[in-house]
Design a protein around this motif. Structure first.
Motif, short mmCIF file in Angstrom:
data_model
loop_
_atom_site.label_atom_id
_atom_site.label_comp_id
_atom_site.label_asym_id
_atom_site.label_seq_id
_atom_site.Cartn_x
_atom_site.Cartn_y
_atom_site.Cartn_z
N GLY A 30 1.01 -1.25 -0.06
CA GLY A 30 -0.10 0.00 -0.11
C GLY A 30 0.92 1.15 -0.17
N ASP A 31 1.99 1.11 -0.13
CA ASP A 31 2.88 2.56 0.07
C ASP A 31 3.24 2.63 -1.46
OD1 ASP A 31 4.18 4.48 1.22
OD2 ASP A 31 6.17 3.35 1.34
N LEU A 32 2.74 2.52 -2.61
CA LEU A 32 3.06 2.90 -3.78
C LEU A 32 1.98 4.01 -4.29
CD1 LEU A 32 4.52 2.01 -6.21
CD2 LEU A 32 2.41 0.95 -7.35
N SER A 33 2.48 5.09 -4.35
CA SER A 33 1.73 6.44 -4.56
C SER A 33 1.35 6.44 -6.22
CB SER A 33 2.37 7.52 -4.11
OG SER A 33 3.45 7.93 -5.11
N ASP A 34 0.31 7.17 -6.58
CA ASP A 34 0.15 7.73 -8.13
C ASP A 34 1.40 7.88 -8.52
OD1 ASP A 34 -2.58 6.59 -7.53
OD2 ASP A 34 -3.52 8.53 -7.33
N ASP A 35 2.04 8.86 -7.98
CA ASP A 35 3.34 9.24 -8.58
C ASP A 35 4.15 8.10 -8.70
OD1 ASP A 35 2.58 12.21 -8.91
OD2 ASP A 35 3.09 12.34 -6.69
N ASP A 36 4.41 7.41 -7.90
CA ASP A 36 5.38 6.16 -8.19
C ASP A 36 5.04 5.36 -9.39
OD1 ASP A 36 6.76 6.71 -5.68
OD2 ASP A 36 5.23 5.41 -4.38
N TRP A 37 3.84 5.16 -9.44
CA TRP A 37 3.16 4.25 -10.46
C TRP A 37 3.33 4.99 -11.93
CZ3 TRP A 37 2.52 -0.09 -12.49
CH2 TRP A 37 1.71 -0.14 -13.82
N GLU A 38 3.16 6.43 -11.74
CA GLU A 38 3.41 7.25 -12.92
C GLU A 38 4.80 7.20 -13.25
OE1 GLU A 38 2.84 9.76 -16.17
OE2 GLU A 38 1.23 8.86 -14.88
N LEU A 163 31.92 8.43 -8.70
CA LEU A 163 30.87 7.95 -7.72
C LEU A 163 31.11 8.85 -6.33
CD1 LEU A 163 31.08 4.03 -7.98
CD2 LEU A 163 29.63 5.61 -9.00
N SER A 164 31.77 9.61 -6.35
CA SER A 164 32.08 10.49 -5.13
C SER A 164 31.69 11.97 -5.56
CB SER A 164 33.33 10.57 -4.44
OG SER A 164 34.23 10.83 -5.31
N GLY A 165 31.20 12.22 -6.68
CA GLY A 165 30.80 13.48 -7.20
C GLY A 165 29.55 13.97 -7.11
N GLU A 166 28.93 14.80 -7.72
CA GLU A 166 27.54 15.43 -7.70
C GLU A 166 26.97 14.54 -8.90
OE1 GLU A 166 27.42 19.71 -7.91
OE2 GLU A 166 28.27 19.89 -5.89
N LEU A 167 25.84 14.42 -8.54
CA LEU A 167 24.55 13.74 -9.23
C LEU A 167 23.35 14.52 -9.20
CD1 LEU A 167 24.50 11.41 -11.52
CD2 LEU A 167 23.54 10.07 -10.01
N THR A 168 22.86 14.92 -10.30
CA THR A 168 21.67 15.74 -10.53
C THR A 168 20.64 15.12 -11.29
OG1 THR A 168 22.77 17.71 -9.90
CG2 THR A 168 20.50 17.92 -10.64
N CYS A 169 19.27 14.74 -10.69
CA CYS A 169 18.37 14.37 -11.54
C CYS A 169 17.38 15.26 -12.02
CB CYS A 169 17.77 13.25 -10.84
SG CYS A 169 16.65 14.04 -9.55
N ASP A 170 16.87 15.08 -13.05
CA ASP A 170 15.75 15.79 -13.79
C ASP A 170 14.41 16.05 -12.59
OD1 ASP A 170 14.87 13.30 -14.06
OD2 ASP A 170 14.52 13.58 -16.23
N TRP A 171 13.19 16.80 -13.10
CA TRP A 171 12.41 17.03 -12.05
C TRP A 171 11.03 16.15 -12.33
CZ3 TRP A 171 10.67 18.55 -7.61
CH2 TRP A 171 9.40 18.77 -7.24
N ARG A 172 10.57 15.58 -11.40
CA ARG A 172 9.18 14.98 -11.68
C ARG A 172 8.42 15.26 -10.29
NH1 ARG A 172 11.11 8.66 -11.47
NH2 ARG A 172 11.75 8.33 -9.33
N ASP A 173 7.00 14.82 -10.35
CA ASP A 173 6.24 15.14 -9.08
C ASP A 173 6.79 13.82 -8.29
OD1 ASP A 173 5.03 17.54 -10.09
OD2 ASP A 173 3.35 16.25 -10.94
N GLY A 174 6.25 13.99 -6.92
CA GLY A 174 6.40 12.94 -6.09
C GLY A 174 7.94 12.81 -5.81
N ASP A 175 8.47 11.51 -5.45
CA ASP A 175 9.68 11.37 -5.02
C ASP A 175 10.85 11.54 -6.36
OD1 ASP A 175 9.38 10.58 -2.46
OD2 ASP A 175 9.07 8.42 -3.28
N VAL A 176 11.70 12.54 -6.18
CA VAL A 176 12.45 12.85 -7.45
C VAL A 176 13.43 11.73 -7.81
CG1 VAL A 176 12.21 15.34 -7.45
CG2 VAL A 176 14.12 14.44 -6.32
N TRP A 177 13.78 11.11 -6.90
CA TRP A 177 14.76 9.89 -7.04
C TRP A 177 13.99 8.63 -6.92
CZ3 TRP A 177 19.35 10.34 -9.06
CH2 TRP A 177 20.27 11.46 -9.01
#
Length: 177
Positions: A30-38, A163-177
Motif C-alpha cells: 500500500g505504499d505505492l503512490s500514484d506518482d510512484d506508478w506514473e 561515484l563521489s561527485g555530484e549527481l543531479t536528476c531531472d524534475w518529476r512529481d513525487g519522489d524525485v529519485w
C-alpha cells in the motif's frame, strides 16, 4: 512455466497495466503512490508471468542525469517487485537481466533508488552505490536531496563516473529519485 516479457508501456493493454499496478500495490504493502506508478510508465517493462498470472514487474524509463558537466541519458529502474510467496527464486534477477540489457544497449548509465532491503541484490548485479551528493532540478532551481544520498545506485557503462561527485536528476512529481 514462468516467462519474462519485455514490452513498452504503449503496447500494454489496460488489463495488464491494472494487474501490474495491483501487483505493485501488494508488493509495496500500500505504499505505492500514484506518482510512484506514473514514474514506472513510459518505458520498457519486464513482466514476469506464471501462466496467465502476472507475478513480477520492473520497468526502465529514460531520465536525464547531470554529472561531471554532462547531461547523461539514464535508464532509470522503477517498480521492481515480485509476489511475496515467489521471492528468492531468481525472478527479480531474471527481470533485471532483461532490463539491464536494455540499459546497456540504449543508455549512458543505469540508475535507481534502492530500498535498504534491495541494496545487496543490486550490488551483486554490478550496481554501485553513489557515494557523492545528490541534487534535483526543481521548479525552484537546483535543490540538494541529502536524504537520497545513500539510496541512489548506478550501473556504470561507457561514460566515466566519479561515484563521489555530484549527481543531479531531472524534475518529476513525487519522489524525485
Amino acid at each position: 512455466m514462468t516467462e519474462v516479457h519485455v514490452v513498452h508501456t504503449a503496447d500494454l493493454d489496460a488489463a495488464v497495466l491494472k494487474a501490474a499496478r495491483a501487483l505493485l500495490d501488494e508488493v509495496f504493502e500500500g505504499d505505492l503512490s500514484d506518482d510512484d506508478w506514473e514514474h514506472a510508465l513510459g518505458g520498457m517493462h519486464a513482466l514476469l508471468w506464471e501462466g496467465a498470472e502476472l507475478v513480477g514487474h520492473a520497468s526502465v524509463v529514460q531520465r536525464r542525469l547531470l554529472h561531471g558537466g554532462r547531461a547523461l541519458r539514464a535508464g532509470y529502474v522503477e517498480g521492481v517487485g515480485v509476489r511475496a510467496d515467489l521471492r528468492r527464486r531468481g525472478y527479480g534477477a531474471a527481470m533485471m537481466e532483461a532490463l539491464e540489457r536494455v540499459i546497456r544497449d540504449a543508455y549512458d548509465l543505469g540508475a535507481l533508488s534502492a530500498s535498504d532491503q534491495a541494496v545487496d541484490f543490486y550490488a551483486t548485479r554490478g550496481w554501485k552505490q553513489w557515494r557523492g551528493t545528490t541534487w534535483a532540478f526543481t521548479p525552484a532551481g537546483v535543490t540538494r536531496t541529502e536524504e537520497e544520498d545513500e539510496g541512489v545506485h548506478v550501473l556504470p557503462l561507457a561514460v566515466p563516473l566519479d561515484l563521489s561527485g555530484e549527481l543531479t536528476c531531472d524534475w518529476r512529481d513525487g519522489d524525485v529519485w
